[in-house]
Write a protein that holds these residues in place. Sequence first.
Motif, PDB file in Angstrom:
ATOM      1  N   ILE A 145       0.846  -1.197   0.000  1.00  0.00           N
ATOM      2  CA  ILE A 145       0.000   0.000   0.000  1.00  0.00           C
ATOM      3  C   ILE A 145       0.884   1.252   0.000  1.00  0.00           C
ATOM      4  CG2 ILE A 145      -1.759   1.289   1.288  1.00  0.00           C
ATOM      5  CD1 ILE A 145      -2.757  -1.471   2.342  1.00  0.00           C
ATOM      6  N   ILE A 146       1.970   1.189   0.761  1.00  0.00           N
ATOM      7  CA  ILE A 146       2.915   2.327   0.763  1.00  0.00           C
ATOM      8  C   ILE A 146       3.522   2.512  -0.634  1.00  0.00           C
ATOM      9  CG2 ILE A 146       5.119   3.196   1.674  1.00  0.00           C
ATOM     10  CD1 ILE A 146       4.457   1.836   4.327  1.00  0.00           C
ATOM     11  N   GLY A 156       6.684   5.599  13.332  1.00  0.00           N
ATOM     12  CA  GLY A 156       6.525   4.167  13.556  1.00  0.00           C
ATOM     13  C   GLY A 156       5.123   3.635  13.314  1.00  0.00           C
ATOM     14  N   SER A 157       4.206   4.499  12.892  1.00  0.00           N
ATOM     15  CA  SER A 157       2.873   4.041  12.527  1.00  0.00           C
ATOM     16  C   SER A 157       2.650   4.335  11.045  1.00  0.00           C
ATOM     17  CB  SER A 157       1.802   4.763  13.337  1.00  0.00           C
ATOM     18  OG  SER A 157       1.891   4.403  14.704  1.00  0.00           O
ATOM     19  N   VAL A 158       1.799   3.524  10.445  1.00  0.00           N
ATOM     20  CA  VAL A 158       1.483   3.740   9.036  1.00  0.00           C
ATOM     21  C   VAL A 158      -0.017   3.978   8.897  1.00  0.00           C
ATOM     22  CG1 VAL A 158       1.602   2.788   6.707  1.00  0.00           C
ATOM     23  CG2 VAL A 158       3.385   2.216   8.376  1.00  0.00           C
ATOM     24  N   TYR A 159      -0.366   5.042   8.186  1.00  0.00           N
ATOM     25  CA  TYR A 159      -1.777   5.384   8.022  1.00  0.00           C
ATOM     26  C   TYR A 159      -2.186   5.313   6.568  1.00  0.00           C
ATOM     27  CZ  TYR A 159      -1.305   7.037  12.779  1.00  0.00           C
ATOM     28  OH  TYR A 159      -1.055   7.102  14.128  1.00  0.00           O
ATOM     29  N   ASN A 190      -6.189  16.849  16.752  1.00  0.00           N
ATOM     30  CA  ASN A 190      -5.491  17.669  17.727  1.00  0.00           C
ATOM     31  C   ASN A 190      -3.995  17.705  17.372  1.00  0.00           C
ATOM     32  OD1 ASN A 190      -4.232  15.361  18.806  1.00  0.00           O
ATOM     33  ND2 ASN A 190      -6.031  14.959  20.085  1.00  0.00           N
ATOM     34  N   ARG A 191      -3.269  18.500  18.084  1.00  0.00           N
ATOM     35  CA  ARG A 191      -1.883  18.748  17.705  1.00  0.00           C
ATOM     36  C   ARG A 191      -1.011  17.494  17.672  1.00  0.00           C
ATOM     37  NH1 ARG A 191      -2.282  23.662  21.340  1.00  0.00           N
ATOM     38  NH2 ARG A 191      -4.312  22.716  21.168  1.00  0.00           N
ATOM     39  N   GLN A 192      -1.302  16.591  18.643  1.00  0.00           N
ATOM     40  CA  GLN A 192      -0.453  15.397  18.718  1.00  0.00           C
ATOM     41  C   GLN A 192      -0.756  14.404  17.598  1.00  0.00           C
ATOM     42  OE1 GLN A 192      -2.164  16.387  21.569  1.00  0.00           O
ATOM     43  NE2 GLN A 192      -0.436  17.412  22.519  1.00  0.00           N
ATOM     44  N   ASP A 193      -1.881  14.594  16.972  1.00  0.00           N
ATOM     45  CA  ASP A 193      -2.321  13.599  16.017  1.00  0.00           C
ATOM     46  C   ASP A 193      -1.334  13.429  14.883  1.00  0.00           C
ATOM     47  OD1 ASP A 193      -4.081  11.756  14.855  1.00  0.00           O
ATOM     48  OD2 ASP A 193      -5.748  12.863  15.750  1.00  0.00           O
ATOM     49  N   GLU A 194      -1.113  12.172  14.540  1.00  0.00           N
ATOM     50  CA  GLU A 194      -0.146  11.885  13.495  1.00  0.00           C
ATOM     51  C   GLU A 194      -0.789  11.832  12.120  1.00  0.00           C
ATOM     52  OE1 GLU A 194       1.100   8.150  15.036  1.00  0.00           O
ATOM     53  OE2 GLU A 194       2.666   9.027  16.301  1.00  0.00           O
ATOM     54  N   LYS A 195      -2.084  11.743  12.122  1.00  0.00           N
ATOM     55  CA  LYS A 195      -2.758  11.557  10.841  1.00  0.00           C
ATOM     56  C   LYS A 195      -2.863  12.884  10.088  1.00  0.00           C
ATOM     57  CE  LYS A 195      -6.504   9.515  12.505  1.00  0.00           C
ATOM     58  NZ  LYS A 195      -7.762   8.753  12.443  1.00  0.00           N
ATOM     59  N   PHE A 201      -6.873   6.005   8.475  1.00  0.00           N
ATOM     60  CA  PHE A 201      -6.898   4.982   9.521  1.00  0.00           C
ATOM     61  C   PHE A 201      -5.574   4.224   9.547  1.00  0.00           C
ATOM     62  CE2 PHE A 201      -8.848   3.417   5.650  1.00  0.00           C
ATOM     63  CZ  PHE A 201      -8.244   2.184   5.441  1.00  0.00           C
ATOM     64  N   ALA A 202      -5.257   3.721  10.721  1.00  0.00           N
ATOM     65  CA  ALA A 202      -3.980   3.040  10.914  1.00  0.00           C
ATOM     66  C   ALA A 202      -3.978   1.677  10.241  1.00  0.00           C
ATOM     67  CB  ALA A 202      -3.701   2.878  12.406  1.00  0.00           C
TER      68      ALA A 202
END
Length: 501
Positions: A145-146, A156-159, A190-195, A201-202
């Motif tokens: 998908i990447i 370290g997360s993939v969305y 919010n600010r911390q959100d990585e998305k 979605f993860a």
Amino acid sequence: MDLFKKYPVSISNTLSGKKEKFEPLNPPFVGMYSCGPTVYSEVHLGNLRTFTAFDVVFRYLTHIGYKVRYVRNITDAGHLTNDAGEGVDRIEERARLEQLEPMEIVQKYTIGFHEVCRIFNILPPTIEPTATGHIVEQIEMVKKIIENGYAYEVNGSVYFDVNKFSEKHKYGELSGRNIEELMDGSRALNRQDEKRNPIDFAIWKGVPPNHIQRWPSPWGEGIPGWHLECSAMGTKYLGKQFDIHGGGMDLKFPHHECEIAQSVGAYGIAPVRYWMHSNMLTVNGEKMSKSKGNSFLPHELFTGSHPLLTKAYAPMAVRFFMLQSHYSSTLDFSNDALNAAEKGYRKLMNALDALKELNHPKTTAINESLKNDLDRLVDECYLSMSDDFNTAKTLAVLFEMSARINDFKSGNQDLGAIDSNTFTHFKNTYINFIQEVLGLREDNAQDEQLLNGLIQMLIDIRKKARTDKNFALSDEIRDDLKAMGVQLKDGKDGTIDYEIE
RNA sequence: GGUCUCGUGGCCGAGUGGCUAGGCAGAGCUCUGCAAAAGCUCCUACAGCGGUUCGAAUCCGCUCGAGACCUCCA
């Protein structure tokens, strides 16, 4: 001729919203997937409804000659309760609560699930893969998908990049949503959100050091995204595109929607041809669910220990109850409904017992209209099931058949008035539909032999008493048995049957 | 708020343009030493209002009511 050609199946495809003729990609083979349980706690009756529904689909397709590969997963990898990385991992949470290793939790509830399936006569699927057993496949899918540009890595997360995906493909087709509405509906990041976008979605989620379940990946240690396992395992065992995917209505969005997006994002092809969604079991009109606290556990049913139950119900009566409605309708759970189901179930099973004892004698004068009637009933069994697995309609036909069976048994109707082929066909259909297609069986099979012997003994004594015109004694035996729940039934020809209530 | 689904006789539940669903409960009859079982018969409904149609529970509109999804859930 194969039965599936004589009685072509139609399926309500929730992707198109229409009832469609079922045409497998490679007949007579059928690939079918349905979402199994997350094994962090006991399954409840609502869960069971869905498993029962697809059990019947599996059974019927097999019965009419399809070679079905039925995959139903066990979700034994924990997933965060939302994709933003907030919320809890239920398996992890349960493990801490019970002070066990997550895999101990998973093992415990997997065994429990299998036990419940056995009790409810839900057949094992042909493949029952676990999420933890397919971490490699899931990682490979994330990579694809990447590569295709539909996912991005952050810390370290993939969305999954829904916006990017929707430039070339449709997102929301299954659940009838569009991206704009979804964006409006979701809360702001919010600010911390990585998305990059709230509706992303993860597909791989990095976990903190204290998280027990974790697997190494190119993006660091973590856990697979919660929609991913079904896509990865479905593809592995059924191919990039397969025939049927089932699951509960509540999985339609986002779970199944995301499955489609991932598969298309990885392989460029819609994974499923026929989506089937079973509807919810309700209690007083409300969905049965763990979070609402209105769920019934199987053992509460057998023991009658739930506050809303007035008595205990046998598993097969409950299975029958579920089959009396169509899988796509909501079904309301209540004492009255269960009581009615229990009696209906017994009626069907009594006729089944009677039928098994019936043998075709010499044919006398053929009764054409009776023969036609029996043939029609056989036909309608198949037509009803082929019509989107309408078990309710099928049961109605079986009840009609049971009336004919009882006529034969009592002698109201002479069995010799039909030829033996018609009778055999009729007999086999009734037996097969009840036992194999609908999966109804006698409860309490183990104790039956002993009980049968004991009761038979009393019946013999009573026979003697009646021969001696000692009705006081014969009635006493009958009434005392009745008090214990054993109902005697005197036949015309002097035989005595019994039924355990 | 957005999207969607549903509302069937005392109860549960099929049915999606014309023909009886079925089960449970209730009433009656037959069978039967009595009882039970079984068979047969009866109780024939489609939330409300309007529209389309020769004809609607079924299609369309509105009203009322219930629920689901939009957050984990089968």
